[in-house]
Design an enzyme around this catalytic site. Structure first.
Site: not given
Lengths: 496, 171
Positions: A122, A297, A205
């Site tokens: 990430k 995916r 964040e």
């Protein structure tokens, strides 16, 4: 090569449940033989009976069996499959598995291992996005130093969201509202991250209040060419997991939609992305949006995109993996009507969505050409805690959002799944909520409207009616009421 | 004639008030005229006080899972033994949950029994049921011998009262 001459004659589906059934259906429609895998505990599952061939896999637990890449690749080779479709979850975002598939001279129906690796981290993927001009939320990157982390977190302003770098599925995630909480929550998140992902790196964040989760379905050719299949809205979540998704997003200004889709395509091109992927964004109430992550995916919620675009994403994935160029141009892709997906889960919404177990005693799917029910259930099947609690997906497609809402409510009322507690009734209440109908949704919807969405106390007559219906099906009661001998009296005190 | 059901942890006795010309039942004193339109596959259609109801229904042992349009229900048939346990104020007495006949007797007077242990077996409505001790103790009296008939609620067996056992000097 044309769509009539797929390169593969046989494909192994490295998954189970509804998604395995979904992929097997696509293969069958393309004239490609399918190979299913199953743990002994699911030997009578629907995907096993649907596939042309099925092989048992073993492991310490059913999930461990489905995560055993070596065993699965060996079965693919043994069964002479030419490719592996990983579905979602399990090995779908495991770069090592993709490499293993390629090393066995099989095609991996998905992106390149390097892309899986890049987007799977990430932190790295955020940096990659930022480098390519995609907006990312103000954030603090991990340092080994908790004090520095806390200080930096304070600078971006509270509340902040702490996340696991290798994260997903809400694990290792936590909202922190004050500096005093940072140290504790960071330590918990890091230990959770370590436990789930064997990677304790966390980052923080800015937490956007009342954010919406908007994601874009993309498709890349691996050479830098890419297109998008428009957006999906996935803001309705519980425990950080989606339960209702729709396409297109409600009340999204056309210019903002274009901007978001454009950002997603830029990222896909920059990553020289191959095959189907999803770029997730957080949309703030003021219209600013930030890159969240890219899922390399097929998504659980892909059917809503299929409904509104009329395209078959799984067939597109298979053709792309077989080396076919992108089958259409961006301008050929249009959106028609509105689609809603409800995830039917074995869980009790009245007990904080705690997973439930039981058995599928009876299932009645709703009947309408505008309703699609994707499931992997067979009647009599046990619902255990071995796997995820999602049992099925109900997708409706209406001419408008209002029409899709009405279709969904009717379909949820018609859909019967007896033998295990599910969220079906809850979902019907949720879709019927005035704020959902108005498109006033955000990721905190389920919590914000918890009181409205709770199971209302039953009217006396309704409960009595249910008791009478149950009584009329009870051998004991019928004997008393109707004096009917029961020569075939069997197990339990009930009869239909 | 009463059959007990449990919904959301609460017990609801369903009394049969009349069987002809139409079935009338009462739940907690609320009376309903019931017409059963029968079951097909998992669907049962009934009429209650002239109003149509449509349920999807499946069973798992003593538990019935039902769904009407907006709501799902789990209704448990209360085991007669449990019913006895919950309704008998006195745990010394083993009472008949329904009318029937004593089929066999497992314990005789003076035998010690553990809670849950079978004291005797009865047959009611062609269904054999074990009647069990509600607590640990000693059988004081078997009130109904083998093959004896009894009515619902009659005492079939009883334990030696708790107080007289506890008077043991070694305590």
């Amino acid at each position: 090569m044309t769509i009539n001459s797929p390169a593969f004659t046989k494909v192994l589906v490295a998954n189970r449940g509804e998604i395995a059934c979904r992929i097997i259906r696509a293969l069958s429609e393309m004239g490609i033989a399918s190979v299913a895998i199953y743990h002994i505990s699911e030997r009578r599952a629907r995907h096993v009976t649907m596939a042309d061939e099925a092989f048992e896999i073993s492991g310490d637990t059913p999930v461990a069996a489905h995560l055993d890449g070596e065993q699965i690749v060996a079965l693919a080779v043994q069964s002479e499959a030419a490719a592996i479709h990983p579905g979602y979850g399990f090995l779908s975002e495991n770069a090592g598995f993709a490499r293993r598939v390629l090393a066995a001279k099989l095609a991996f129906i998905g992106p390149d291992p390097e892309t899986i690796e890049l987007m799977g981290d990430k932190i790295a993927s955020r940096q990659f996005a930022a480098t390519h001009g995609i907006p990312v939320a103000p954030s603090v990157m991990p340092t080994g130093d908790l004090a520095a982390f806390t200080a930096a977190a304070e600078k971006i302003g509270f509340p902040i969201l702490i996340k696991a770098s290798a994260g997903g599925g809400g694990k290792g995630m936590s909202i922190v509202r004050s500096a005093a909480e940072v140290a504790d929550r960071a330590a918990i998140a890091a230990s959770e991250a370590e436990r789930y992902f064997s990677d304790n790196r966390i980052y923080a964040e800015r937490y956007i209040d009342q954010p919406r989760h908007i994601e874009v379905q993309v498709f890349g050719d691996g050479e830098g060419g890419a297109l998008h299949l428009y957006e999906r809205e996935c803001s309705i979540q519980r425990r950080f997991q989606k339960i209702v998704e729709e396409a297109p997003a409600a009340n999204l200004p056309e210019s903002l939609r274009a901007e978001i889709c454009d950002a997603a395509v830029r990222l896909t091109k920059a990553a020289r992305y191959r095959n189907a992927g999803t770029v997730e964004f957080i949309l703030a109430p003021d219209g600013s949006f930030y890159f969240l992550e890219m899922n390399t995916r097929l998504q659980v919620e892909h059917p809503v995109t299929e409904a509104v675009t009329g395209l078959d994403l799984v067939q597109m994935q298979i053709m792309a993996a077989a080396g076919h160029p992108l089958p259409l141009k961006q301008e050929d892709i249009t959106v028609s009507g509105h689609a809603i997906e409800c995830r039917i889960c074995a869980e009790d919404p009245e007990q904080d969505f705690f997973p439930e177990t039981g058995a599928v005693l009876a299932m009645t799917p709703p009947h309408s050409s505008r309703i699609r029910l994707d499931h992997g259930l067979a009647e009599g099947q046990a619902v255990t805690s071995n796997f995820d609690s999602m049992l099925a997906k109900l997708i409706t497609h209406g001419d408008s959002r209002e029409a899709a809402i009405e279709l969904s409510i009717a379909a949820l009322q018609e859909l019967t799944l007896l033998g295990v507690v599910t969220n079906i009734d809850y979902l019907a209440r949720l879709i019927d909520h005035p704020d959902f109908r108005a498109g006033r949704i955000h990721t905190g919807f389920v919590t914000e409207h918890a009181a409205d969405l709770a199971l209302p106390s039953a009217a006396l007559e309704d409960r009595d009616a249910a008791i009478i219906a149950a009584a009329l099906s009870s051998r004991e009661f019928r004997a008393l009421a109707f004096d009917i001998p029961e020569p075939y009296a069997s197990i339990g005190g009930w009869r239909n | 004639m009463t059959v007990r059901f449990v919904v959301e942890d609460k017990e609801y006795p369903v009394d049969i008030i009349a069987r002809t010309p139409v079935l009338v039942v009462a739940i907690d004193g609320r009376q309903y005229e019931v017409v059963d339109h029968g079951a097909h596959k998992n669907r049962r259609k009934i009429e209650i006080n002239g109003q149509a109801h449509d349920f999807m229904l499946a069973h798992d042992g003593n538990i019935a899972h039902l769904k009407s349009k907006n709501r799902s229900w789990t209704v448990s048939l209360l085991d007669p033994r449990q019913a006895t346990e919950q309704t008998a104020a006195n745990s010394d007495e083993i009472r008949a949950p329904m009318p029937g006949v004593v089929v066999s007797i497992a314990k005789k007077e003076g035998d010690t029994v553990a809670r849950g242990e079978t004291v005797l077996t009865i047959e009611s409505m062609k269904l054999q049921t074990n009647l069990t001790a509600l607590r640990d103790g000693v059988i004081g009296k078997i009130h109904k011998p083998q093959d004896a008939l009894f009515d619902k609620g009659e005492v079939i067996a009883s334990l030696v009262p708790e107080t007289s056992q506890n008077s043991s000097p070694t305590e």
